[in-house]
Structures are given as structure tokens and as C-alpha cells.
Write a protein that holds these residues in place. Structure first.
Motif, PDB file in Angstrom:
ATOM      1  N   CYS A 103      -2.172 -10.298 -40.978  1.00  0.00           N
ATOM      2  CA  CYS A 103      -3.495 -10.266 -40.185  1.00  0.00           C
ATOM      3  C   CYS A 103      -3.954  -9.302 -39.418  1.00  0.00           C
ATOM      4  O   CYS A 103      -2.990  -8.763 -38.958  1.00  0.00           O
ATOM      5  CB  CYS A 103      -3.588 -11.587 -39.282  1.00  0.00           C
ATOM      6  SG  CYS A 103      -3.057 -13.115 -39.951  1.00  0.00           S
ATOM      7  N   SER A 105      -5.826  -6.634 -36.866  1.00  0.00           N
ATOM      8  CA  SER A 105      -6.683  -6.758 -35.851  1.00  0.00           C
ATOM      9  C   SER A 105      -7.225  -5.217 -35.478  1.00  0.00           C
ATOM     10  O   SER A 105      -6.236  -4.469 -35.797  1.00  0.00           O
ATOM     11  CB  SER A 105      -5.734  -7.244 -34.612  1.00  0.00           C
ATOM     12  OG  SER A 105      -5.162  -8.275 -34.861  1.00  0.00           O
ATOM     13  N   LYS A 118      -9.569  -2.819 -27.428  1.00  0.00           N
ATOM     14  CA  LYS A 118      -8.902  -3.984 -28.441  1.00  0.00           C
ATOM     15  C   LYS A 118      -9.049  -5.240 -27.735  1.00  0.00           C
ATOM     16  O   LYS A 118      -8.782  -5.394 -26.239  1.00  0.00           O
ATOM     17  CB  LYS A 118      -7.426  -3.521 -28.764  1.00  0.00           C
ATOM     18  CG  LYS A 118      -6.388  -3.897 -27.713  1.00  0.00           C
ATOM     19  CD  LYS A 118      -4.829  -3.588 -28.336  1.00  0.00           C
ATOM     20  CE  LYS A 118      -4.064  -3.620 -27.297  1.00  0.00           C
ATOM     21  NZ  LYS A 118      -2.675  -3.327 -27.975  1.00  0.00           N
ATOM     22  N   SER A 119      -9.172  -6.307 -28.403  1.00  0.00           N
ATOM     23  CA  SER A 119      -9.092  -7.708 -27.828  1.00  0.00           C
ATOM     24  C   SER A 119      -7.840  -8.270 -27.975  1.00  0.00           C
ATOM     25  O   SER A 119      -7.237  -8.696 -29.087  1.00  0.00           O
ATOM     26  CB  SER A 119     -10.236  -8.525 -28.684  1.00  0.00           C
ATOM     27  OG  SER A 119     -10.005 -10.024 -28.310  1.00  0.00           O
ATOM     28  N   GLU A 122      -7.295 -11.542 -29.451  1.00  0.00           N
ATOM     29  CA  GLU A 122      -7.463 -11.533 -31.068  1.00  0.00           C
ATOM     30  C   GLU A 122      -6.207 -11.180 -31.427  1.00  0.00           C
ATOM     31  O   GLU A 122      -5.670 -11.429 -32.617  1.00  0.00           O
ATOM     32  CB  GLU A 122      -8.603 -10.553 -31.670  1.00  0.00           C
ATOM     33  CG  GLU A 122      -8.788 -10.161 -32.897  1.00  0.00           C
ATOM     34  CD  GLU A 122      -9.511  -9.138 -33.175  1.00  0.00           C
ATOM     35  OE1 GLU A 122      -9.214  -7.994 -33.367  1.00  0.00           O
ATOM     36  OE2 GLU A 122     -10.679  -9.536 -33.184  1.00  0.00           O
ATOM     37  N   HIS A 123      -5.658 -10.147 -31.104  1.00  0.00           N
ATOM     38  CA  HIS A 123      -4.035  -9.480 -31.551  1.00  0.00           C
ATOM     39  C   HIS A 123      -3.188 -10.750 -31.362  1.00  0.00           C
ATOM     40  O   HIS A 123      -2.493 -10.815 -32.331  1.00  0.00           O
ATOM     41  CB  HIS A 123      -3.901  -8.355 -30.585  1.00  0.00           C
ATOM     42  CG  HIS A 123      -4.390  -7.132 -31.194  1.00  0.00           C
ATOM     43  ND1 HIS A 123      -3.829  -6.138 -31.894  1.00  0.00           N
ATOM     44  CD2 HIS A 123      -5.622  -6.526 -30.802  1.00  0.00           C
ATOM     45  CE1 HIS A 123      -4.628  -5.318 -31.896  1.00  0.00           C
ATOM     46  NE2 HIS A 123      -5.928  -5.416 -31.537  1.00  0.00           N
ATOM     47  N   LYS A 125      -3.814 -14.044 -31.341  1.00  0.00           N
ATOM     48  CA  LYS A 125      -4.133 -15.047 -32.304  1.00  0.00           C
ATOM     49  C   LYS A 125      -3.494 -14.357 -33.803  1.00  0.00           C
ATOM     50  O   LYS A 125      -2.974 -15.484 -34.376  1.00  0.00           O
ATOM     51  CB  LYS A 125      -5.702 -15.099 -32.198  1.00  0.00           C
ATOM     52  CG  LYS A 125      -5.994 -16.320 -33.263  1.00  0.00           C
ATOM     53  CD  LYS A 125      -7.648 -16.265 -33.162  1.00  0.00           C
ATOM     54  CE  LYS A 125      -8.175 -16.341 -34.541  1.00  0.00           C
ATOM     55  NZ  LYS A 125      -9.728 -16.238 -34.484  1.00  0.00           N
ATOM     56  N   HIS A 126      -3.926 -13.218 -33.990  1.00  0.00           N
ATOM     57  CA  HIS A 126      -3.537 -12.675 -35.368  1.00  0.00           C
ATOM     58  C   HIS A 126      -1.916 -12.596 -35.581  1.00  0.00           C
ATOM     59  O   HIS A 126      -1.240 -12.961 -36.680  1.00  0.00           O
ATOM     60  CB  HIS A 126      -4.110 -11.343 -35.602  1.00  0.00           C
ATOM     61  CG  HIS A 126      -5.669 -11.641 -35.853  1.00  0.00           C
ATOM     62  ND1 HIS A 126      -6.517 -10.495 -35.828  1.00  0.00           N
ATOM     63  CD2 HIS A 126      -6.567 -12.573 -36.069  1.00  0.00           C
ATOM     64  CE1 HIS A 126      -7.785 -10.934 -35.954  1.00  0.00           C
ATOM     65  NE2 HIS A 126      -7.778 -12.194 -36.165  1.00  0.00           N
ATOM     66  N   HIS A 139     -12.166  -9.648 -42.644  1.00  0.00           N
ATOM     67  CA  HIS A 139     -13.031  -8.814 -41.622  1.00  0.00           C
ATOM     68  C   HIS A 139     -12.560  -7.439 -41.603  1.00  0.00           C
ATOM     69  O   HIS A 139     -13.464  -6.682 -40.964  1.00  0.00           O
ATOM     70  CB  HIS A 139     -12.888  -9.398 -40.276  1.00  0.00           C
ATOM     71  CG  HIS A 139     -11.497  -9.498 -39.783  1.00  0.00           C
ATOM     72  ND1 HIS A 139     -10.391 -10.253 -40.342  1.00  0.00           N
ATOM     73  CD2 HIS A 139     -10.926  -8.761 -39.021  1.00  0.00           C
ATOM     74  CE1 HIS A 139      -9.301 -10.128 -39.723  1.00  0.00           C
ATOM     75  NE2 HIS A 139      -9.346  -8.934 -39.064  1.00  0.00           N
TER      76      HIS A 139
END
Length: 174
Positions: A103, A105, A118-119, A122-123, A125-126, A139
Motif C-alpha cells: 500500500c 502513501s 503527509k496525512s 492515510e499512512h 490506514k495503509h 492512486h
């Protein structure tokens, strides 16, 4: 290049393969905790056409994350360079180790102003999705996916790539 530099470079280009169940043999403190032993962060740098393992990313201290202050507003780094931290999970199967979860990011870094974006959600979650064996790279831009595919396919003779799922192979271009 000295033998010490060569040794350090080799150490940074290795994937972690899970050794044992961290909860094996007891049900006490720490039961249910997540083991990150089988996850490695691969940095994709499309600006310099390179991909490499950087274990510092596990703690937000990768080569691209150092010496910058992170902002929650992407607009602050509008002139920044795009990088990807790809969370790669390796599992052992009947045919040997394989890339199970992959995944990506994004991270945007503007060295001229020493700021980055950086989110973190998101990191996280990935990372979680990678640990669960999911593939999330749709993405990512095509050039970065090609760099990732070439890196994974050529890593230590390509055995882990050969053992990887069709889903992963289909998600990354030829």
C-alpha cells in the motif's frame, strides 16, 4: 566504496520476514498487539528514479522525512517534490516468502522551505491494510508504480515477486 559503507547499504535493502508469532505461548500482557516485524517501508523517489528500503520510515525518520517540519496543509508545500512510502508486508507461503500486502502513501517535501506534508491517518490506514494483505497502489502515478514493480521484481532474485498474488502483479505495470 568502503566495506563498511557496502555493509550498511546491504542492511538497509532488506525486507523483514516474520519469524515467530509474538503471542506464541502466552495469553498475558500484549496479547492482541500488532507485530510489524514482517513490514518494510519502500521509498519511491520518482524525481531521481529510485526505490529503496528505509526502515527509518517506520518512525517517521526516513531519508526523505528528516530535516523538515510537517504541515497539515498541503498548500504550504505546493512547490514540493512527491515521494511515496510503500508499506510492504512479506509473508511465508507454501512456496516460500512472498509480497502479501503493498500500500502506497504519498509524502510531499519542499526542501527549500524545510516543510513537508503527509496525512498520518492515510499512512496508518495503509500500514494496516498492508498488514492485512491488501494491495492499494491504484492512486500512485504510473512512473512510481513502474519503479516499485521493478524494485520488487528484482529484489533478491525475484523469488518473492514470483510468489506474489496475481492481484499485486496486475496492479503494477509491466
Amino acid at each position: 566504496m568502503s566495506s563498511e559503507q557496502s555493509s550498511n547499504q546491504k542492511k538497509s535493502n532488506q525486507f523483514n520476514i516474520i519469524k515467530d508469532d509474538p503471542n506464541d505461548g502466552h495469553g498475558g500482557y500484549g496479547i492482541g498487539s500488532i507485530s510489524l516485524e514482517n513490514m518494510s517501508p519502500v521509498i519511491i523517489d520518482p524525481n531521481d528514479d529510485r526505490a529503496f528500503v528505509d526502515m527509518g520510515a517506520m518512525h517517521g525518520r526516513s531519508e526523505v522525512e528528516r530535516r523538515v517540519k510537517f504541515q497539515s496543509d498541503r498548500d504550504v508545500v505546493a512547490n514540493g517534490k512527491l515521494y511515496w512510502i510503500v508499506w510492504v508486508t512479506v509473508e511465508k507461503g507454501e512456496h516460500g516468502p512472498y509480497f502479501a500486502g503493498v500500500c502506497g502513501s504519498q509524502i510531499i517535501v519542499d526542501r527549500s522551505i524545510k516543510r513537508a506534508f503527509k496525512s498520518m491517518p492515510e499512512h496508518v490506514k495503509h500500514m494496516e491494510k498492508s498488514l492485512k494483505g491488501k494491495v492499494m497502489v491504484q492512486h500512485m502515478d504510473d512512473h512510481s508504480k513502474k519503479l516499485l514493480k521493478d524494485f520488487l521484481a528484482n529484489f533478491e532474485g525475484g523469488e518473492m515477486w514470483e510468489n506474489a498474488s496475481a492481484e499485486l502483479k496486475d496492479a503494477l505495470p509491466n
